[in-house]
Motif scaffolding. Structure first.
Motif, PDB file in Angstrom:
ATOM      1  N   LYS A  66      -5.771  -5.287 -15.209  1.00 36.52           N
ATOM      2  CA  LYS A  66      -6.706  -6.391 -14.942  1.00 36.52           C
ATOM      3  C   LYS A  66      -5.953  -7.719 -14.980  1.00 36.52           C
ATOM      4  CE  LYS A  66     -10.901  -4.096 -16.497  1.00 36.52           C
ATOM      5  NZ  LYS A  66     -10.272  -2.758 -16.449  1.00 36.52           N
ATOM      6  N   GLU A 111       1.754  -2.304 -11.555  1.00 39.89           N
ATOM      7  CA  GLU A 111       0.830  -1.175 -11.394  1.00 39.89           C
ATOM      8  C   GLU A 111       1.608   0.129 -11.134  1.00 39.89           C
ATOM      9  OE1 GLU A 111      -2.901   0.719 -11.129  1.00 39.89           O
ATOM     10  OE2 GLU A 111      -2.140  -0.994 -12.215  1.00 39.89           O
ATOM     11  N   HIS A 163       0.140   6.599  -6.668  1.00 42.01           N
ATOM     12  CA  HIS A 163      -1.143   7.305  -6.847  1.00 42.01           C
ATOM     13  C   HIS A 163      -1.021   8.794  -6.540  1.00 42.01           C
ATOM     14  CE1 HIS A 163      -3.538   3.310  -6.116  1.00 42.01           C
ATOM     15  NE2 HIS A 163      -2.946   3.354  -7.293  1.00 42.01           N
ATOM     16  N   GLN A 217       0.828  -1.218   0.000  1.00 43.36           N
ATOM     17  CA  GLN A 217       0.000   0.000   0.000  1.00 43.36           C
ATOM     18  C   GLN A 217       0.856   1.260   0.000  1.00 43.36           C
ATOM     19  OE1 GLN A 217      -2.519  -1.131   3.289  1.00 43.36           O
ATOM     20  NE2 GLN A 217      -4.236  -1.558   1.929  1.00 43.36           N
ATOM     21  N   HIS A 251       1.896   3.663 -13.641  1.00 47.69           N
ATOM     22  CA  HIS A 251       1.831   5.084 -13.254  1.00 47.69           C
ATOM     23  C   HIS A 251       3.055   5.845 -13.742  1.00 47.69           C
ATOM     24  CE1 HIS A 251      -1.526   3.867 -10.739  1.00 47.69           C
ATOM     25  NE2 HIS A 251      -1.769   5.141 -10.497  1.00 47.69           N
ATOM     26  N   GLY A 300      -4.523   5.880 -10.810  1.00 47.91           N
ATOM     27  CA  GLY A 300      -5.252   5.450  -9.616  1.00 47.91           C
ATOM     28  C   GLY A 300      -5.926   4.115  -9.836  1.00 47.91           C
ATOM     29  N   GLU A 301      -6.782   3.743  -8.881  1.00 51.82           N
ATOM     30  CA  GLU A 301      -7.390   2.401  -8.902  1.00 51.82           C
ATOM     31  C   GLU A 301      -8.339   2.205 -10.084  1.00 51.82           C
ATOM     32  OE1 GLU A 301      -9.137   1.652  -5.079  1.00 51.82           O
ATOM     33  OE2 GLU A 301      -7.275   2.188  -4.040  1.00 51.82           O
ATOM     34  N   LEU A 327       2.055   1.661  -3.689  1.00 57.72           N
ATOM     35  CA  LEU A 327       0.923   2.080  -4.535  1.00 57.72           C
ATOM     36  C   LEU A 327       0.469   3.491  -4.176  1.00 57.72           C
ATOM     37  CD1 LEU A 327      -1.170  -1.220  -4.620  1.00 57.72           C
ATOM     38  CD2 LEU A 327       0.010  -0.154  -6.556  1.00 57.72           C
ATOM     39  N   VAL A 376       1.816  -5.376  -7.843  1.00 58.92           N
ATOM     40  CA  VAL A 376       2.045  -4.033  -7.274  1.00 58.92           C
ATOM     41  C   VAL A 376       3.120  -3.303  -8.090  1.00 58.92           C
ATOM     42  CG1 VAL A 376       2.988  -2.809  -5.263  1.00 58.92           C
ATOM     43  CG2 VAL A 376       1.254  -4.598  -4.943  1.00 58.92           C
ATOM     44  N   ALA A 412      -6.709   0.531 -13.007  1.00 58.93           N
ATOM     45  CA  ALA A 412      -5.745  -0.519 -12.627  1.00 58.93           C
ATOM     46  C   ALA A 412      -5.697  -1.671 -13.632  1.00 58.93           C
ATOM     47  CB  ALA A 412      -6.085  -1.048 -11.234  1.00 58.93           C
TER      48      ALA A 412
END
Length: 519
Positions: free
Chosen positions: A497, A454, A396, A389, A458, A491-492, A392, A451, A495
């Motif tokens: 898939k 992702e 974000h 977290q 970004h 952001g989410e 991420l 993670v 995200a």
């Protein structure tokens, strides 16, 4: 909705008595990055660049080359158009001051000033620099032992006496100072703002705005013996490009003026922050919202000069180090607004350190592990730990940080923020050791790699304005389509898939390897 918001930004128009160098590439690059960023952020952007083709200096250069001024400007203007494709700029318009639309616009602007009593006919006697296309007061000049008069820029000045139209600049001193006070962000950086205010406070004289001793320029309406002072002609380009003199409701001018940003080199700050707002206010038009003056580049510690033979052509940089590498270096190496030094060593350190080792290696090893261990598809994540977290969350939070820095034209700080997350991601890989988890906890390995993928998504979306080609290749490797690359997908909500098939990873930032002597 942001899509209805407009953003209009301009480079200076480049003077065509020379070939483009690193300084020209730098100014337009800064504007290109802003334009690309604002488009990805949902704005309706207009990004203008072009060439300034009139004046005594161009007439002399054409004469020395043995060609007519128009043929000369056609040839040299093309060098600046070629720079656009070389550096992958995304400008929406390229203006030339010899175009019909500009001649008509400049003459309309002149008439507007004349109708308001802001221009009068007199005669000029004083010092003029052909190289700077600028008038100087006696108190600004130094005298060489041989008696030559030298401007603060180092240019030689000559004494000029001729009939001239004048703009009533002296009447605008207090109104300009009031404008600067009410609009503290109009001039940046702050040090330059102080310089301009001090100059205006020291007293403004009426400005000579026409010449009769040469012919290469826009004729003054109603008195073609006079041609417009090249700076009055040149500055009007910014309104020509948005359709002036058509100013009515629904016009492009009404939609886009005032410009959001004029990006300039520090040597032409006075023209853009004193003369231009005074001309506009005198014409009962709004000044631009902001003028940013950036610094100059030296080369290996020395001032660029033809006599030293150290002027670097942008093409040399691109061919030697790569296009996106050059774009990245120019905006990361130096705090934007300061002077900067280009050195081969600094460039190689950025290319091999920041790009190949830090960012490139992160992307390559993460996508390679996904290819080998997750069936070449986006892995299925399990529950996120605190460490997951944290990474991420940092990814974000990047958009707001970068947006704030670019609003202040702090390109280097925006890149520092992005690379801080690159560093976070590299430390996370080492701490989580997905190669070890493969044996002990494959589900946890999948989460860690998800993670990281992702986070890379970004980074790649946010580096698009600076490194469009490299970022596009990384986004291709994440199987993201053209409509999945805007800032609205950060952001989410956007995200990755799980299960999406990914192509085989390819390296994006090759290391720069020195050629050894004797090869």
């Amino acid at each position: 909705m942001a899509g209805s918001q407009t953003y209009y930004l301009t480079t200076p128009i480049y003077y065509v008595n020379d070939v483009p160098h690193i300084g020209h590439a730098y100014t337009t690059l800064a504007c290109d990055v802003l334009a690309r960023f604002m488009r990805l952020d949902g704005y309706d952007v207009k990004f203008l660049t072009g060439t300034d083709e009139h004046g005594q200096k161009v007439e002399k250069s054409a004469m020395n080359a043995g060609v007519e001024p128009q043929a000369f400007t056609d040839r040299v203007s093309k060098n600046f158009r070629d720079l656009v494709s070389l550096m992958n700029y995304s400008n929406d318009d390229f203006i030339r001051t010899t175009e019909k639309r500009h001649v008509e616009s400049a003459q309309a602007f002149w008439r507007r000033l004349e109708e308001r009593g802001e221009i009068y006919l007199g005669s000029y006697a004083g010092w003029y620099s052909v190289r700077d296309e600028a008038f100087y007061g006696e108190d600004e000049l130094t005298t060489t032992p041989s008696g030559k008069k030298i401007a603060p820029t180092g240019a030689e000045c000559e004494w000029v006496e001729e009939p001239s139209y004048f703009f009533r600049l002296s009447a605008w001193q207090d109104r300009l100072l009031e404008f600067y006070e009410k609009n503290p962000d109009f001039i940046a950086p702050a040090g330059k703002r102080n310089e301009v205010i001090a100059f205006v406070k020291s007293g403004l004289k009426d400005l000579s705005v026409s010449r009769t001793t040469f012919k290469w320029g826009i004729p003054v309406p109603g008195n073609p013996e006079h041609i417009m002072y090249v700076w009055l002609d040149a500055l009007v380009n910014y309104i020509t490009a948005v359709g002036y003199p058509e100013m009515g409701e629904g016009s492009e001018f009404a939609k886009r003026w005032p410009a959001d940003l004029h990006m300039v080199g520090k040597d032409i700050l006075r023209f853009h922050t004193v003369y231009w707002p005074a001309f506009l206010m005198a014409a009962e038009m709004a000044p631009p919202r902001r003028v940013f003056a950036h610094g100059w580049w030296t080369i290996e510690g020395q001032k660029m000069s033809k006599s030293l033979g150290n002027v670097i052509a942008p093409e040399t940089l691109v061919n030697t180090y790569g296009l996106d590498q050059t774009r990245y270096f120019l905006l990361r190496e130096v705090p934007f607004g300061n002077d900067g030094d280009f050195s081969h060593r600094a460039m190689v350190n950025r290319v091999n350190g920041n790009l190949a080792n830090d960012y490139g290696n992160l992307v390559q090893r993460v996508l390679s592990m996904i290819g080998k261990n997750c069936g070449a598809a986006v892995p299925q994540p399990g529950p996120f730990t605190e460490a997951d977290q944290a990474l991420l969350g940092a990814a974000h939070a990047l958009l707001d940080t970068v947006r704030g820095e670019l609003k202040a034209q702090a390109f280097h700080k925006a890149l520092d923020a992005i690379w801080a997350v690159v560093g976070d991601a590299n430390r996370y890989v080492d701490e989580q050791a997905p190669w070890a988890l493969k044996k002990t906890d494959p589900a946890r390995m999948a989460t860690v790699l998800y993670v990281l993928a992702e986070t890379i998504r970004h980074l790649a979306i946010l580096t698009q304005p600076v490194m469009p080609d490299a970022s596009s290749k990384i986004l291709d490797q994440l199987a993201l389509g053209p409509d999945e690359r805007g800032f609205g997908r950060l952001g989410e909500g956007g995200a990755l898939k799980a299960g999406t098939p990914l192509p085989a990873p390819q390296g994006v930032f090759p290391r720069y390897v020195e050629e050894t002597k004797g090869e």
